[in-house]
Write a protein that holds these residues in place. Sequence first.
Motif, mmCIF file in Angstrom:
data_model
loop_
_atom_site.group_PDB
_atom_site.id
_atom_site.type_symbol
_atom_site.label_atom_id
_atom_site.label_comp_id
_atom_site.label_asym_id
_atom_site.label_seq_id
_atom_site.Cartn_x
_atom_site.Cartn_y
_atom_site.Cartn_z
ATOM 1 N N GLY A 15 0.817 -1.207 0.000
ATOM 2 C CA GLY A 15 0.000 0.000 0.000
ATOM 3 C C GLY A 15 0.853 1.259 0.000
ATOM 4 O O GLY A 15 2.065 1.226 0.235
ATOM 5 N N PHE A 16 0.208 2.387 -0.254
ATOM 6 C CA PHE A 16 0.920 3.652 -0.395
ATOM 7 C C PHE A 16 1.553 4.115 0.913
ATOM 8 O O PHE A 16 2.713 4.516 0.944
ATOM 9 N N VAL A 17 0.806 4.080 2.003
ATOM 10 C CA VAL A 17 1.299 4.619 3.276
ATOM 11 C C VAL A 17 2.535 3.867 3.745
ATOM 12 O O VAL A 17 3.536 4.474 4.155
ATOM 13 N N ARG A 18 2.508 2.528 3.695
ATOM 14 C CA ARG A 18 3.665 1.750 4.147
ATOM 15 C C ARG A 18 4.849 1.875 3.199
ATOM 16 O O ARG A 18 5.977 1.506 3.563
ATOM 17 N N SER A 19 4.604 2.404 1.990
ATOM 18 C CA SER A 19 5.686 2.597 1.021
ATOM 19 C C SER A 19 6.330 3.979 1.131
ATOM 20 O O SER A 19 7.294 4.268 0.415
ATOM 21 N N LEU A 20 5.819 4.832 2.022
ATOM 22 C CA LEU A 20 6.361 6.188 2.141
ATOM 23 C C LEU A 20 7.845 6.221 2.524
ATOM 24 O O LEU A 20 8.592 7.053 2.000
ATOM 25 N N PRO A 21 8.343 5.359 3.440
ATOM 26 C CA PRO A 21 9.790 5.375 3.707
ATOM 27 C C PRO A 21 10.615 5.086 2.453
ATOM 28 O O PRO A 21 11.661 5.714 2.237
ATOM 29 N N LEU A 22 10.151 4.161 1.629
ATOM 30 C CA LEU A 22 10.824 3.889 0.364
ATOM 31 C C LEU A 22 10.806 5.116 -0.528
ATOM 32 O O LEU A 22 11.833 5.509 -1.103
ATOM 33 N N LEU A 23 9.652 5.758 -0.635
ATOM 34 C CA LEU A 23 9.511 6.942 -1.482
ATOM 35 C C LEU A 23 10.466 8.055 -1.050
ATOM 36 O O LEU A 23 11.206 8.612 -1.866
ATOM 37 N N PHE A 24 10.468 8.368 0.249
ATOM 38 C CA PHE A 24 11.331 9.445 0.738
ATOM 39 C C PHE A 24 12.803 9.045 0.705
ATOM 40 O O PHE A 24 13.688 9.897 0.530
ATOM 41 N N GLY A 25 13.087 7.750 0.850
ATOM 42 C CA GLY A 25 14.465 7.284 0.722
ATOM 43 C C GLY A 25 14.991 7.476 -0.677
ATOM 44 O O GLY A 25 16.147 7.893 -0.877
ATOM 45 N N VAL A 26 14.156 7.184 -1.675
ATOM 46 C CA VAL A 26 14.545 7.399 -3.078
ATOM 47 C C VAL A 26 14.855 8.875 -3.316
ATOM 48 O O VAL A 26 15.888 9.224 -3.898
ATOM 49 N N THR A 27 13.958 9.746 -2.858
ATOM 50 C CA THR A 27 14.142 11.178 -3.083
ATOM 51 C C THR A 27 15.382 11.705 -2.367
ATOM 52 O O THR A 27 16.211 12.401 -2.963
ATOM 53 N N CYS A 28 15.538 11.372 -1.083
ATOM 54 C CA CYS A 28 16.689 11.876 -0.320
ATOM 55 C C CYS A 28 18.003 11.316 -0.847
ATOM 56 O O CYS A 28 19.007 12.035 -0.920
ATOM 57 N N GLY A 29 18.003 10.040 -1.220
ATOM 58 C CA GLY A 29 19.208 9.454 -1.777
ATOM 59 C C GLY A 29 19.601 10.116 -3.081
ATOM 60 O O GLY A 29 20.781 10.425 -3.317
ATOM 61 N N PHE A 30 18.622 10.362 -3.937
ATOM 62 C CA PHE A 30 18.915 11.007 -5.216
ATOM 63 C C PHE A 30 19.402 12.441 -5.027
ATOM 64 O O PHE A 30 20.382 12.866 -5.646
ATOM 65 N N LEU A 31 18.732 13.198 -4.158
ATOM 66 C CA LEU A 31 19.131 14.588 -3.952
ATOM 67 C C LEU A 31 20.516 14.674 -3.321
ATOM 68 O O LEU A 31 21.290 15.592 -3.624
ATOM 69 N N SER A 32 20.842 13.721 -2.460
ATOM 70 C CA SER A 32 22.199 13.680 -1.899
ATOM 71 C C SER A 32 23.215 13.415 -2.993
ATOM 72 O O SER A 32 24.313 13.993 -2.991
ATOM 73 N N MET A 33 22.850 12.550 -3.937
ATOM 74 C CA MET A 33 23.743 12.272 -5.058
ATOM 75 C C MET A 33 23.944 13.518 -5.919
ATOM 76 O O MET A 33 25.066 13.820 -6.344
ATOM 77 N N VAL A 34 22.862 14.259 -6.188
ATOM 78 C CA VAL A 34 22.986 15.496 -6.966
ATOM 79 C C VAL A 34 23.940 16.459 -6.272
ATOM 80 O O VAL A 34 24.794 17.078 -6.912
ATOM 81 N N LEU A 35 23.807 16.571 -4.955
ATOM 82 C CA LEU A 35 24.691 17.456 -4.199
ATOM 83 C C LEU A 35 26.139 17.007 -4.322
ATOM 84 O O LEU A 35 27.039 17.823 -4.591
ATOM 85 N N LEU A 36 26.396 15.705 -4.146
ATOM 86 C CA LEU A 36 27.761 15.195 -4.215
ATOM 87 C C LEU A 36 28.347 15.350 -5.619
ATOM 88 O O LEU A 36 29.519 15.727 -5.778
ATOM 89 N N VAL A 37 27.534 15.069 -6.640
ATOM 90 C CA VAL A 37 28.006 15.245 -8.017
ATOM 91 C C VAL A 37 28.304 16.717 -8.271
ATOM 92 O O VAL A 37 29.322 17.072 -8.878
ATOM 93 N N GLY A 38 27.421 17.588 -7.793
ATOM 94 C CA GLY A 38 27.628 19.016 -7.964
ATOM 95 C C GLY A 38 28.884 19.525 -7.282
ATOM 96 O O GLY A 38 29.498 20.494 -7.728
ATOM 97 N N LEU A 39 29.292 18.830 -6.210
ATOM 98 C CA LEU A 39 30.492 19.233 -5.480
ATOM 99 C C LEU A 39 31.756 18.519 -5.981
ATOM 100 O O LEU A 39 32.815 18.672 -5.396
ATOM 101 N N GLY A 40 31.607 17.699 -7.039
ATOM 102 C CA GLY A 40 32.800 17.138 -7.672
ATOM 103 C C GLY A 40 32.957 15.642 -7.635
ATOM 104 O O GLY A 40 33.977 15.126 -8.121
ATOM 105 N N LEU A 41 31.990 14.896 -7.103
ATOM 106 C CA LEU A 41 32.140 13.444 -7.021
ATOM 107 C C LEU A 41 32.236 12.795 -8.400
ATOM 108 O O LEU A 41 32.958 11.817 -8.584
ATOM 109 N N GLY A 42 31.503 13.337 -9.371
ATOM 110 C CA GLY A 42 31.540 12.769 -10.719
ATOM 111 C C GLY A 42 32.938 12.754 -11.305
ATOM 112 O O GLY A 42 33.370 11.762 -11.907
ATOM 113 N N GLU A 43 33.667 13.830 -11.111
ATOM 114 C CA GLU A 43 35.028 13.902 -11.628
ATOM 115 C C GLU A 43 35.955 12.912 -10.924
ATOM 116 O O GLU A 43 36.841 12.320 -11.540
ATOM 117 N N VAL A 44 35.732 12.726 -9.619
ATOM 118 C CA VAL A 44 36.549 11.769 -8.863
ATOM 119 C C VAL A 44 36.370 10.362 -9.404
ATOM 120 O O VAL A 44 37.341 9.617 -9.620
#
Length: 201
Positions: free
Chosen positions: A35-64
């Motif tokens: 169900g949707f409600v029990r899937s909310l931790p997964l949903l927010f984990g996907v979003t937070c994980g992705f946004l953290s990746m954008v931040l790290l890439v923006g700060l130079g992780l991609g080049e590393v």
Amino acid sequence: MFSGNLFALAGFALVMSISPGPSNVMLLASGMNFGFVRSLPLLFGVTCGFLSMVLLVGLGLGEVLAMSPAVYLALKILCAVYVLWLAVKIARSGAAGTAGDPSMARPIGFIEAALFQLVNPKAWAVALIVTASYTDPSRYLASLMLLILVFAVVNVPSIGVWSLFGQALRRAIGEGRRIVWFNGAMAVLLVASMLPVLLRA
């Protein structure tokens, strides 16, 4: 100059977030099984994980990573192992209701979903494209933070649609063996969606 690209960025975020990909396959399967409600931790984990990746890439992780073939190879191996583990978890979640396996009686959690973004090829591609295309060199950090904010606002409802669709599918498909077959198909689809990057030389 960057503010003039906000609508373009929001459109890009919408298309990239709502289009099929490994994370959305997991959300579809989770919505179907839990169900949707029990899937909310997964949903927010996907979003937070992705946004953290954008931040790290923006700060130079991609080049590393580009300059470290050994690290890149290790990431691909971890990717393969983690994806197979998640696929098994999804495939077995349908049987949990009938077999009573308590280890498979919960959806994928926040931490698991966030870590998955580190081995998600779609997430890497989007993070690299968006930081290169929608940041302003003259105000780089400010534009990077604004980019992350826009993606957060657009991403959560966009990927949430997949979980809601999964919940709606449960009413149509019902219980029993059909859910087991559905989960098996989602597990295969998850692995298949990762094969291009895993097999790339």
